[in-house]
Design a protein around this motif. Sequence first.
Motif, PDB file in Angstrom:
ATOM      1  N   GLY A 178       0.958  -1.308  -0.060  1.00 24.11           N
ATOM      2  CA  GLY A 178       0.090   0.020  -0.215  1.00 24.11           C
ATOM      3  C   GLY A 178       0.823   1.290   0.033  1.00 24.11           C
ATOM      4  N   TYR A 179       0.439   2.136  -0.867  1.00 25.02           N
ATOM      5  CA  TYR A 179       1.336   3.635  -0.953  1.00 25.02           C
ATOM      6  C   TYR A 179       0.411   4.710  -0.659  1.00 25.02           C
ATOM      7  N   VAL A 180       1.083   5.418   0.256  1.00 22.21           N
ATOM      8  CA  VAL A 180       0.111   6.667   0.926  1.00 22.21           C
ATOM      9  C   VAL A 180       1.017   7.785   0.496  1.00 22.21           C
ATOM     10  N   TYR A 181       0.264   8.681  -0.430  1.00 21.48           N
ATOM     11  CA  TYR A 181       1.200   9.805  -0.857  1.00 21.48           C
ATOM     12  C   TYR A 181       0.751  11.192   0.062  1.00 21.48           C
ATOM     13  N   VAL A 182       2.033  11.740   0.880  1.00 20.01           N
ATOM     14  CA  VAL A 182       1.654  12.706   1.850  1.00 20.01           C
ATOM     15  C   VAL A 182       2.156  13.979   1.159  1.00 20.01           C
ATOM     16  N   THR A 183       1.457  15.011   1.467  1.00 17.30           N
ATOM     17  CA  THR A 183       1.872  16.226   1.004  1.00 17.30           C
ATOM     18  C   THR A 183       2.513  17.071   2.192  1.00 17.30           C
ATOM     19  N   GLU A 184       3.891  17.767   2.014  1.00 22.02           N
ATOM     20  CA  GLU A 184       4.654  18.399   2.888  1.00 22.02           C
ATOM     21  C   GLU A 184       4.720  17.421   4.341  1.00 22.02           C
ATOM     22  N   LEU A 185       5.366  16.562   4.123  1.00 20.85           N
ATOM     23  CA  LEU A 185       5.687  15.616   5.312  1.00 20.85           C
ATOM     24  C   LEU A 185       6.715  16.428   6.142  1.00 20.85           C
ATOM     25  N   VAL A 186       7.572  17.132   5.502  1.00 20.22           N
ATOM     26  CA  VAL A 186       8.474  18.108   6.096  1.00 20.22           C
ATOM     27  C   VAL A 186       8.835  19.154   5.070  1.00 20.22           C
ATOM     28  N   ASP A 187       9.566  20.094   5.507  1.00 12.80           N
ATOM     29  CA  ASP A 187      10.061  21.125   4.575  1.00 12.80           C
ATOM     30  C   ASP A 187      11.362  20.588   3.862  1.00 12.80           C
ATOM     31  N   GLY A 188      11.729  21.437   2.895  1.00 11.76           N
ATOM     32  CA  GLY A 188      12.699  21.054   1.941  1.00 11.76           C
ATOM     33  C   GLY A 188      14.148  21.088   2.452  1.00 11.76           C
ATOM     34  N   GLU A 189      14.405  21.421   3.527  1.00 14.59           N
ATOM     35  CA  GLU A 189      15.877  21.515   4.148  1.00 14.59           C
ATOM     36  C   GLU A 189      15.689  20.520   5.284  1.00 14.59           C
ATOM     37  N   ALA A 190      14.576  19.399   5.322  1.00 13.10           N
ATOM     38  CA  ALA A 190      14.434  18.706   6.700  1.00 13.10           C
ATOM     39  C   ALA A 190      15.707  17.693   6.473  1.00 13.10           C
ATOM     40  N   THR A 191      16.118  17.137   7.796  1.00 11.02           N
ATOM     41  CA  THR A 191      16.866  16.096   8.014  1.00 11.02           C
ATOM     42  C   THR A 191      16.279  14.732   8.252  1.00 11.02           C
ATOM     43  N   GLU A 192      16.900  13.525   8.302  1.00  7.58           N
ATOM     44  CA  GLU A 192      16.509  12.386   8.766  1.00  7.58           C
ATOM     45  C   GLU A 192      15.689  12.361  10.013  1.00  7.58           C
ATOM     46  N   ASP A 193      16.465  13.114  10.964  1.00  8.43           N
ATOM     47  CA  ASP A 193      15.661  13.231  12.187  1.00  8.43           C
ATOM     48  C   ASP A 193      14.484  13.890  12.297  1.00  8.43           C
ATOM     49  N   ASP A 194      14.203  14.836  11.370  1.00 12.73           N
ATOM     50  CA  ASP A 194      12.987  15.483  11.074  1.00 12.73           C
ATOM     51  C   ASP A 194      12.117  14.512  10.850  1.00 12.73           C
ATOM     52  N   VAL A 195      12.189  13.780   9.672  1.00 14.08           N
ATOM     53  CA  VAL A 195      11.485  12.651   9.196  1.00 14.08           C
ATOM     54  C   VAL A 195      11.212  11.777  10.366  1.00 14.08           C
ATOM     55  N   LEU A 196      11.812  11.137  11.139  1.00 12.74           N
ATOM     56  CA  LEU A 196      11.675  10.237  12.179  1.00 12.74           C
ATOM     57  C   LEU A 196      10.835  10.723  13.207  1.00 12.74           C
ATOM     58  N   SER A 197      10.647  12.181  13.418  1.00 11.37           N
ATOM     59  CA  SER A 197      10.010  12.771  14.456  1.00 11.37           C
ATOM     60  C   SER A 197       8.461  12.399  14.114  1.00 11.37           C
ATOM     61  N   HIS A 198       7.934  12.142  12.801  1.00  9.50           N
ATOM     62  CA  HIS A 198       6.510  11.989  12.691  1.00  9.50           C
ATOM     63  C   HIS A 198       6.199  10.529  13.212  1.00  9.50           C
TER      64      HIS A 198
END
Length: 624
Positions: A532-552
């Motif tokens: 299954g594929y879920v397409y998300v708009t603006e999960l993070v901003d363009g300058e985000a790091t991997e830690d920012d992604v992991l915070s979700h």
Amino acid sequence: MSRQSIPKRSLKQLSTVVVTVVLITSLFAGGALAQMGDEADPADEVFVDENGDAVLLYEENATDEASGELGLDVSESVVYAMISDEMEEDVSGAFSMELTDDSLSSASEFAADRPDEVDDLSMNVTSEQTQENSEFDAALDLTTESMIGTGDADERTGSFSGESSSSADEYATEGEFSVSPGVGASQAETSFDLEISESDGGYTLDVGQQQSIAQYQAGNWETEAAAKQTLKSQFAAVEDELDGTVTVDVHDYEFVENEMGGGQLDIEYTVELENVTDGLESTLADDFADDPAFDMDRDEAEELAADVLAFELETIDLSYAMTPDAVEGSWNIAFSDFDSTANAVFDFAESTGETGETFDDYAERYDAQAQANLTQTSEWELTFTDDGTESTISGEMATDTENWEAYVQELEDRDIETPEFSMTASAETVDDEIDMEMNFEVGQEEMIQTAVSTMIENLQQSSTTDDEAIEFMTAFEEADLQIAKFDLNMDDGTVEVETGAKFDDFTAFEDHLEDAFSGLSISHVYADEDAGYVYVTELVDGEATEDDVLSHEAVGDETDIHMPGEWDEDHPRLDTDEVNEYLSTENSSDEDTEEDEDTDSTPGFGVTVALVAVLSTLVLFRRD
């Protein structure tokens, strides 16, 4: 009193079935969301692009044989599902349905193995309601193995036939029945004949009866004088409660004692119930005046009671006879002059404040029926035979109307729309199979929309309703459905379902999608048997790091994170061009004109199935 036409009642029942299916499946979809809770489990993988948008990937480990695809696209406002699976049943057939803002149509055909006990079947049903005519016809012929036993059994036969006619001011029905040999038939002849007619201020009952009298009752009937006194005592309550007068005249009398101490009674008599109409009116007026809920004085109560009882009893003629060979009977019933009674009922409802839109609609329809002199007639006949080897059932029924076109015009003058519909259904045995076909079409603006709005109101008023059910149904209404389709095909052990819908604004479901994925903004969902594929708009901003992604919360410690530049996979998406082609709609990006903002819409079965499929599949994105 005829409240509305038989075809109208039939349509109401059909509409109720459709709306009920919508409710049940919609609640199931809401249940799918409830199973997910407020947040989805972390994805197996997440792919982030340079804009901060992302694709959440959930691997599917299902072991069943089903295959297919399903998904939704928020910008295109479409939802779609196509699923194929194996089935054990030896059934072939197809079903299709299409729903737009002003029509619902369906067609189906099925073939199944003929049961061994069925020798022959033929059934045909047609029903039509247009602006000019309303009619219904049905016929059935069925031959099966004997239902009563072995080939040595005595032959049994039965028949039931009759007719009825109704208008705003009259109702009449007559018919007869016969069963041979009769179930529970008496060894001694038992019969009863009753004719009731209305007289000035009362009623006359002409009665003839034959019956066996038990020993303990014999003293009440063994002489003509005793029989007359027994009959008079049976009506004593009428004199007491209605302040009337009861007179009993015995015309023919015979009582033959038997060796058991009882006997066989054969009697004909007349009962005159005089001055009971005033008593009935007085009793009913007392009930109206004494009940504080009605809020009326004695004069108003008496006037209402008199109007309620103003109809005329033309005749009631009932009879039956039981012998060792058969049970037979007949009836003939007729009433007239309903006008005062009907209006009294409407006035009474208004005085209690319990009318509401539905009751007001009944009153308008009754008035239209009276003005148009709409008359409905029905005829029916059913026969049954069983010779111990096989049973045969044959039946026919037909309903027709007179002055239907004038009735439709009267309704139109009262701003009441008359829906048009047609239905045909048939079934027959062909060699070792039973083939069935059914086609249905109904056209009426806001037919289901109005029903769903009412459903939402009822859900809101119920103390036991789940809030998610109300929210889902409300979103369904606000999304403004444009078209929905549903197709089912079964053949060679395979079942395939394809369904889809297009809305005016799918963002009405935005809160449901966000709740399913920790508040993320979802633009697209796609799933097949693999993932299954879920397409998300603006999960993070363009300058985000991997830690920012992991915070979700949609991303966990075990989620494989792919940052921009680290991946180049093409993830599958729902082909919205194919979906629009299936729905016979244009892709919104190719539309040259905008839809009228006032366009009405109606949710239906097909779209709900699609949403159920999509939302239920989102449950796959949780870990148990």
